[in-house]
Design an enzyme around this catalytic site. Structure first.
Site, PDB file in Angstrom:
ATOM      1  N   GLY A  72      -2.854   8.472  -4.331  1.00  0.00           N
ATOM      2  CA  GLY A  72      -2.072   9.442  -4.849  1.00  0.00           C
ATOM      3  C   GLY A  72      -0.949  10.022  -3.968  1.00  0.00           C
ATOM      4  O   GLY A  72      -0.588   9.425  -3.049  1.00  0.00           O
ATOM      5  N   ASP A  73      -0.223  10.968  -4.638  1.00  0.00           N
ATOM      6  CA  ASP A  73       0.961  11.576  -3.956  1.00  0.00           C
ATOM      7  C   ASP A  73       1.052  12.932  -4.659  1.00  0.00           C
ATOM      8  O   ASP A  73       0.088  13.326  -5.331  1.00  0.00           O
ATOM      9  CB  ASP A  73       2.176  10.825  -4.040  1.00  0.00           C
ATOM     10  CG  ASP A  73       3.242  11.302  -2.895  1.00  0.00           C
ATOM     11  OD1 ASP A  73       3.218  10.944  -1.635  1.00  0.00           O
ATOM     12  OD2 ASP A  73       4.093  11.982  -3.324  1.00  0.00           O
ATOM     13  N   GLN A 122       7.317   4.199   4.197  1.00  0.00           N
ATOM     14  CA  GLN A 122       5.805   3.669   4.131  1.00  0.00           C
ATOM     15  C   GLN A 122       5.695   2.378   4.754  1.00  0.00           C
ATOM     16  O   GLN A 122       4.507   2.182   5.454  1.00  0.00           O
ATOM     17  CB  GLN A 122       5.132   3.717   2.591  1.00  0.00           C
ATOM     18  CG  GLN A 122       3.640   3.526   2.424  1.00  0.00           C
ATOM     19  CD  GLN A 122       3.125   4.942   2.300  1.00  0.00           C
ATOM     20  OE1 GLN A 122       3.732   5.585   1.744  1.00  0.00           O
ATOM     21  NE2 GLN A 122       2.124   5.036   3.093  1.00  0.00           N
ATOM     22  N   THR A 133      -4.860  13.416   5.046  1.00  0.00           N
ATOM     23  CA  THR A 133      -3.531  13.618   5.521  1.00  0.00           C
ATOM     24  C   THR A 133      -3.523  15.096   6.164  1.00  0.00           C
ATOM     25  O   THR A 133      -2.966  15.019   7.503  1.00  0.00           O
ATOM     26  CB  THR A 133      -2.694  13.693   4.365  1.00  0.00           C
ATOM     27  OG1 THR A 133      -3.069  12.580   3.428  1.00  0.00           O
ATOM     28  CG2 THR A 133      -1.423  13.411   4.615  1.00  0.00           C
ATOM     29  N   LYS A 188       5.278   3.534   8.329  1.00  0.00           N
ATOM     30  CA  LYS A 188       4.135   4.511   8.678  1.00  0.00           C
ATOM     31  C   LYS A 188       2.855   3.506   8.605  1.00  0.00           C
ATOM     32  O   LYS A 188       2.048   3.672   9.601  1.00  0.00           O
ATOM     33  CB  LYS A 188       3.993   5.469   7.487  1.00  0.00           C
ATOM     34  CG  LYS A 188       2.881   6.425   7.458  1.00  0.00           C
ATOM     35  CD  LYS A 188       2.892   7.188   6.083  1.00  0.00           C
ATOM     36  CE  LYS A 188       3.748   7.701   5.536  1.00  0.00           C
ATOM     37  NZ  LYS A 188       3.398   8.657   4.302  1.00  0.00           N
ATOM     38  N   LYS A 234       5.519   1.842  -2.826  1.00  0.00           N
ATOM     39  CA  LYS A 234       5.422   3.342  -3.599  1.00  0.00           C
ATOM     40  C   LYS A 234       5.558   3.022  -5.027  1.00  0.00           C
ATOM     41  O   LYS A 234       6.439   2.290  -5.514  1.00  0.00           O
ATOM     42  CB  LYS A 234       6.550   4.476  -2.836  1.00  0.00           C
ATOM     43  CG  LYS A 234       6.179   5.851  -3.203  1.00  0.00           C
ATOM     44  CD  LYS A 234       5.257   6.234  -2.094  1.00  0.00           C
ATOM     45  CE  LYS A 234       4.538   7.746  -2.424  1.00  0.00           C
ATOM     46  NZ  LYS A 234       3.741   8.011  -1.047  1.00  0.00           N
ATOM     47  N   LYS A 285       0.921  -1.269   0.129  1.00  0.00           N
ATOM     48  CA  LYS A 285      -0.074   0.029   0.277  1.00  0.00           C
ATOM     49  C   LYS A 285       0.975   1.366  -0.038  1.00  0.00           C
ATOM     50  O   LYS A 285       1.714   1.547   0.863  1.00  0.00           O
ATOM     51  CB  LYS A 285      -0.767   0.043   1.111  1.00  0.00           C
ATOM     52  CG  LYS A 285      -1.902   1.182   1.313  1.00  0.00           C
ATOM     53  CD  LYS A 285      -3.236   0.781   0.607  1.00  0.00           C
ATOM     54  CE  LYS A 285      -3.934   2.093   0.240  1.00  0.00           C
ATOM     55  NZ  LYS A 285      -3.662   2.933  -0.819  1.00  0.00           N
ATOM     56  N   SER A 299      -7.198   5.590   3.415  1.00  0.00           N
ATOM     57  CA  SER A 299      -6.941   4.744   2.471  1.00  0.00           C
ATOM     58  C   SER A 299      -7.474   3.391   2.695  1.00  0.00           C
ATOM     59  O   SER A 299      -8.115   2.484   1.966  1.00  0.00           O
ATOM     60  CB  SER A 299      -5.652   4.878   1.729  1.00  0.00           C
ATOM     61  OG  SER A 299      -5.546   5.878   0.823  1.00  0.00           O
ATOM     62  N   ASN A 332      -2.666  19.005  -1.949  1.00  0.00           N
ATOM     63  CA  ASN A 332      -3.786  18.288  -1.073  1.00  0.00           C
ATOM     64  C   ASN A 332      -3.481  18.587   0.432  1.00  0.00           C
ATOM     65  O   ASN A 332      -4.402  18.884   1.030  1.00  0.00           O
ATOM     66  CB  ASN A 332      -3.912  17.045  -1.570  1.00  0.00           C
ATOM     67  CG  ASN A 332      -4.702  16.184  -0.809  1.00  0.00           C
ATOM     68  OD1 ASN A 332      -4.114  15.326   0.383  1.00  0.00           O
ATOM     69  ND2 ASN A 332      -6.227  16.066  -0.991  1.00  0.00           N
TER      70      ASN A 332
HETATM   71  P1  NDP Z   1       0.333  17.779  -4.420  1.00  0.00           P
HETATM   72  O1  NDP Z   1       0.837  17.540  -5.488  1.00  0.00           O
HETATM   73  O2  NDP Z   1      -1.275  17.877  -3.982  1.00  0.00           O
HETATM   74  O3  NDP Z   1       0.914  19.140  -3.721  1.00  0.00           O
HETATM   75  C1  NDP Z   1       2.473  19.399  -3.618  1.00  0.00           C
HETATM   76  C2  NDP Z   1       2.562  20.919  -3.272  1.00  0.00           C
HETATM   77  O4  NDP Z   1       3.965  20.988  -2.852  1.00  0.00           O
HETATM   78  C3  NDP Z   1       2.269  21.898  -4.393  1.00  0.00           C
HETATM   79  O5  NDP Z   1       2.017  23.000  -4.083  1.00  0.00           O
HETATM   80  C4  NDP Z   1       3.682  21.923  -4.985  1.00  0.00           C
HETATM   81  O6  NDP Z   1       3.962  23.337  -5.875  1.00  0.00           O
HETATM   82  C5  NDP Z   1       4.729  21.897  -3.945  1.00  0.00           C
HETATM   83  N1  NDP Z   1       5.835  21.252  -4.199  1.00  0.00           N
HETATM   84  C6  NDP Z   1       5.909  19.962  -4.853  1.00  0.00           C
HETATM   85  N2  NDP Z   1       7.382  19.653  -5.109  1.00  0.00           N
HETATM   86  C7  NDP Z   1       7.829  20.852  -4.807  1.00  0.00           C
HETATM   87  C8  NDP Z   1       9.488  21.245  -4.691  1.00  0.00           C
HETATM   88  N3  NDP Z   1      10.383  20.579  -5.188  1.00  0.00           N
HETATM   89  N4  NDP Z   1       9.760  22.392  -4.177  1.00  0.00           N
HETATM   90  C9  NDP Z   1       8.742  23.375  -3.800  1.00  0.00           C
HETATM   91  N5  NDP Z   1       7.451  23.039  -3.807  1.00  0.00           N
HETATM   92  C10 NDP Z   1       7.119  21.837  -4.128  1.00  0.00           C
HETATM   93  O7  NDP Z   1       0.761  16.718  -3.326  1.00  0.00           O
HETATM   94  P2  NDP Z   1       0.452  16.491  -1.812  1.00  0.00           P
HETATM   95  O8  NDP Z   1      -0.117  17.565  -1.141  1.00  0.00           O
HETATM   96  O9  NDP Z   1      -0.390  15.195  -1.998  1.00  0.00           O
HETATM   97  O10 NDP Z   1       1.826  15.960  -1.187  1.00  0.00           O
HETATM   98  C11 NDP Z   1       2.588  16.838  -0.477  1.00  0.00           C
HETATM   99  C12 NDP Z   1       3.610  15.954   0.494  1.00  0.00           C
HETATM  100  O11 NDP Z   1       2.728  15.323   1.264  1.00  0.00           O
HETATM  101  C13 NDP Z   1       4.370  15.084  -0.367  1.00  0.00           C
HETATM  102  O12 NDP Z   1       5.708  15.036   0.615  1.00  0.00           O
HETATM  103  C14 NDP Z   1       3.483  13.668  -0.191  1.00  0.00           C
HETATM  104  O13 NDP Z   1       4.627  12.642  -0.255  1.00  0.00           O
HETATM  105  C15 NDP Z   1       3.109  13.815   1.196  1.00  0.00           C
HETATM  106  N6  NDP Z   1       2.060  13.046   1.682  1.00  0.00           N
HETATM  107  C16 NDP Z   1       0.947  13.060   0.786  1.00  0.00           C
HETATM  108  C17 NDP Z   1      -0.280  12.212   1.235  1.00  0.00           C
HETATM  109  C18 NDP Z   1      -1.366  12.136   0.459  1.00  0.00           C
HETATM  110  O14 NDP Z   1      -2.513  11.881   0.947  1.00  0.00           O
HETATM  111  N7  NDP Z   1      -1.597  13.059  -0.537  1.00  0.00           N
HETATM  112  C19 NDP Z   1      -0.145  11.447   2.325  1.00  0.00           C
HETATM  113  C20 NDP Z   1       1.098  11.369   3.186  1.00  0.00           C
HETATM  114  C21 NDP Z   1       2.137  12.204   2.759  1.00  0.00           C
HETATM  115  P3  NDP Z   1       3.271  22.993  -7.301  1.00  0.00           P
HETATM  116  O15 NDP Z   1       1.755  23.423  -6.920  1.00  0.00           O
HETATM  117  O16 NDP Z   1       4.147  24.197  -7.830  1.00  0.00           O
HETATM  118  O17 NDP Z   1       3.617  21.901  -7.941  1.00  0.00           O
HETATM  119  O1  2IT Z   2       2.736   8.964   1.479  1.00  0.00           O
HETATM  120  C1  2IT Z   2       1.598   8.573   1.844  1.00  0.00           C
HETATM  121  O2  2IT Z   2       1.136   8.123   2.653  1.00  0.00           O
HETATM  122  C2  2IT Z   2       0.631   8.609   0.581  1.00  0.00           C
HETATM  123  N1  2IT Z   2       0.896   9.439  -0.489  1.00  0.00           N
HETATM  124  C3  2IT Z   2      -0.688   8.192   0.790  1.00  0.00           C
HETATM  125  C4  2IT Z   2      -0.622   6.606   0.450  1.00  0.00           C
HETATM  126  C5  2IT Z   2      -1.972   6.010   0.459  1.00  0.00           C
HETATM  127  O3  2IT Z   2      -1.856   4.818  -0.125  1.00  0.00           O
HETATM  128  O4  2IT Z   2      -2.991   6.565   0.771  1.00  0.00           O
END
Ligand code: NDP
Ligand code: 2IT
Length: 450
Positions: free
Chosen positions: A164-165, A110, A208, A113, A125, A89, A382, A239
């Site tokens: 997603g991520d 992961q 998240t 976690k 992943k 997952k 999830s 997100n």
């Molecule tokens: P999104 O794609 O929705 O958003 C990512 C955000 O971070 C955007 O605003 C993006 O900018 C910015 N960003 C990405 N890369 C960079 C970079 N290299 N430098 C500066 N800004 C950056 O992703 P999420 O919100 O889903 O994910 C954000 C973090 O949370 C990640 O580390 C992910 O692994 C982690 N995460 C996500 C989960 C989930 O359920 N979605 C669960 C657990 C952890 P821009 O808009 O310009 O692209």
């Molecule tokens: O980093 C993370 O935990 C995620 N991007 C979510 C993973 C998931 O299976 O919901």
């Protein structure tokens, strides 16, 4: 040479140029020392050597066509790291900076976690070095279909369940899931984060960010503090950042920053959440457009930070929520936060704080929630989506949210208790790593060698 050093040296030799993976492995190994001494079974069973080697790594070509008829080729990945606790997952990341080392670091994190959630899920992943920015909906769809054309043979509701991520939200999950159904002929919970009308769980989109704030509130409450009335810093505008900001407002806190890859907004009146959702979630616009609606807000372009990172950490606040990407908060950012009176850092992103930053926070003794604990609410929800799909049902939002709150409180309580066993009650890095490790390691021992 110590056992951990030897393992890390071998890792660098056998998997060269994977710096993010070494960083994640080093952090985990550094905190496992006392546990490995306490229980000699772990060394005898080669648990560490087995844990750092993925069970399976799939690397594939993704060839797709742009709107003008041009052909593009990207690298696709799925790293199925560990299945001792349940089906693989973990999310999929579409970003140009994706490499095998980035996917391995994320997959490795992961494992622990997912173990911390207490739910039956293994660690994985995947993703691609595809850049969704500036691509039309049709191009995104063709890319997702090309990606799934290979991935579908490796996943399944009880085999491996992606989500997603970065760069993979509801739109991409839709195209991926649609193509999975077409290829497999099955309507089952093989992907999470689905739309609410076609198998998704209420509350998954928010989980998240909400979970990360619940985790911060747990840490602060244990210190007789709370978020209410406090100024907060959030990085990212995706997100995780958006729903962190939403929950902060709900708990009476005051978030004043957000950022994207091009720059940082500081709004002393508090971030305009509805505008942020409109610009980033609905229209995929650069964050700088925030200024058209709030000309008095301050905007710092990313060019001012040539080493990476952003301006967020230069402002003064009581709590900080890094929610963008790995290594976005440096040692000097940590020093700036501490000098400005930060009391709590809760990591919404995966490994957003550099090694140096983590050291500063631990030395200062502030409430520090490492990503694998603080952002586990996403994957936990999830898994609740998987439960709903398996039962052919959909739960009300209140039920999902009460599970999420309970899971975050439980992760905090168990991580703190483990850290206290080793005389460091506020070291949640050690607490989370050892708590997650024990569950996976014991399952590996009990299921025999493979
Ligand atoms: P999104 O794609 O929705 O958003 C990512 C955000 O971070 C955007 O605003 C993006 O900018 C910015 N960003 C990405 N890369 C960079 C970079 N290299 N430098 C500066 N800004 C950056 O992703 P999420 O919100 O889903 O994910 C954000 C973090 O949370 C990640 O580390 C992910 O692994 C982690 N995460 C996500 C989960 C989930 O359920 N979605 C669960 C657990 C952890 P821009 O808009 O310009 O692209
Ligand atoms: O980093 C993370 O935990 C995620 N991007 C979510 C993973 C998931 O299976 O919901």
């Amino acid at each position: 040479m110590s056992y951990a050093h030897e393992i890390l040296k071998n890792l660098q030799r056998s998997s060269p140029a994977q710096s993010e993976f070494y960083q994640a492995a080093e952090e985990v190994l550094a905190s496992l020392g006392p546990e490995l001494e306490r229980d000699p079974r772990y060394l005898r069973h080669g648990i560490i050597e087995r844990l750092i080697e993925p069970e399976r790594q799939i690397l594939f070509r993704v060839a797709w066509m742009d709107d003008a008829g041009g052909v593009h080729v990207n690298k696709g990945y799925r790293v199925q790291f560990n299945s001792a606790l349940g089906p693989y997952k973990g999310g999929l990341r579409f970003h140009p900076a994706v490499t095998a080392g980035v996917i391995k670091f994320l997959g490795f994190e992961q494992i622990f976690k997912n173990a911390l959630t207490g739910l039956p899920i293994g660690g994985a992943k995947g993703g691609a070095d595809f850049d969704p920015k500036g691509r039309s909906d049709a191009e995104i769809m063709r890319f997702c279909q090309a990606f799934m054309t290979e991935l579908h043979r490796h996943i399944g509701a009880t085999v491996d369940v992606p989500a997603g991520d970065i760069g993979v939200g509801t739109r991409e999950i839709g195209y991926l899931y649609g193509h999975y159904r077409r290829l497999s002929g099955r309507y089952e919970g093989t992907i999470t984060g689905k739309g609410l009308d076609w198998g998704g769980s209420l509350g998954r989109k928010q989980a998240t960010g909400y979970g990360c704030v619940y985790f911060a509130e747990n840490m602060l409450n244990a210190r007789n503090e709370s978020l209410e009335g406090n100024t907060c810093l959030v990085s990212g505008a995706g997100n995780v950042a958006i729903y962190t900001i939403e929950k902060l407002y709900q708990l009476g806190a005051f978030p004043v920053t957000c950022s994207d890859s091009r720059g940082t907004i500081h709004d002393e009146h508090g971030i305009d959440l509805e505008l942020l959702k409109q610009l980033k979630e609905e229209q995929r616009q650069p964050l700088s457009r925030y200024l058209e609606y709030h000309p008095k807000a301050e905007y710092t372009p990313a060019e001012d930070y040539p080493q990476g990172g952003h301006a967020v950490w230069r402002y003064s606040a009581r709590a900080a929520f890094p929610c963008a990407t790995q290594n976005e908060l440096s040692g000097s950012d940590a020093e700036a936060l501490l000098a400005n009176g930060i009391a709590c850092v809760s990591e919404g992103a995966n490994m957003p704080s550099t090694r140096e930053a983590v050291e500063r926070f631990l030395e200062a003794g502030i409430a520090f929630g490492p990503g694998k604990a603080a952002n586990a609410g996403g994957v936990a929800t999830s898994q609740l989506e998987m439960q709903q799909n398996a039962g052919l049902t959909q739960w009300p939002l209140e039920k999902v949210d009460s599970h999420l709150r309970a899971i975050m409180a439980d992760i905090f309580r168990r991580s703190s208790r483990t850290a206290a066993e080793f005389g460091q009650p506020s070291n949640l890095i050690m607490g989370a790593n050892i708590t997650g490790f024990r569950r996976v390691a014991n399952a590996m021992i009990e299921q025999g060698l493979f």
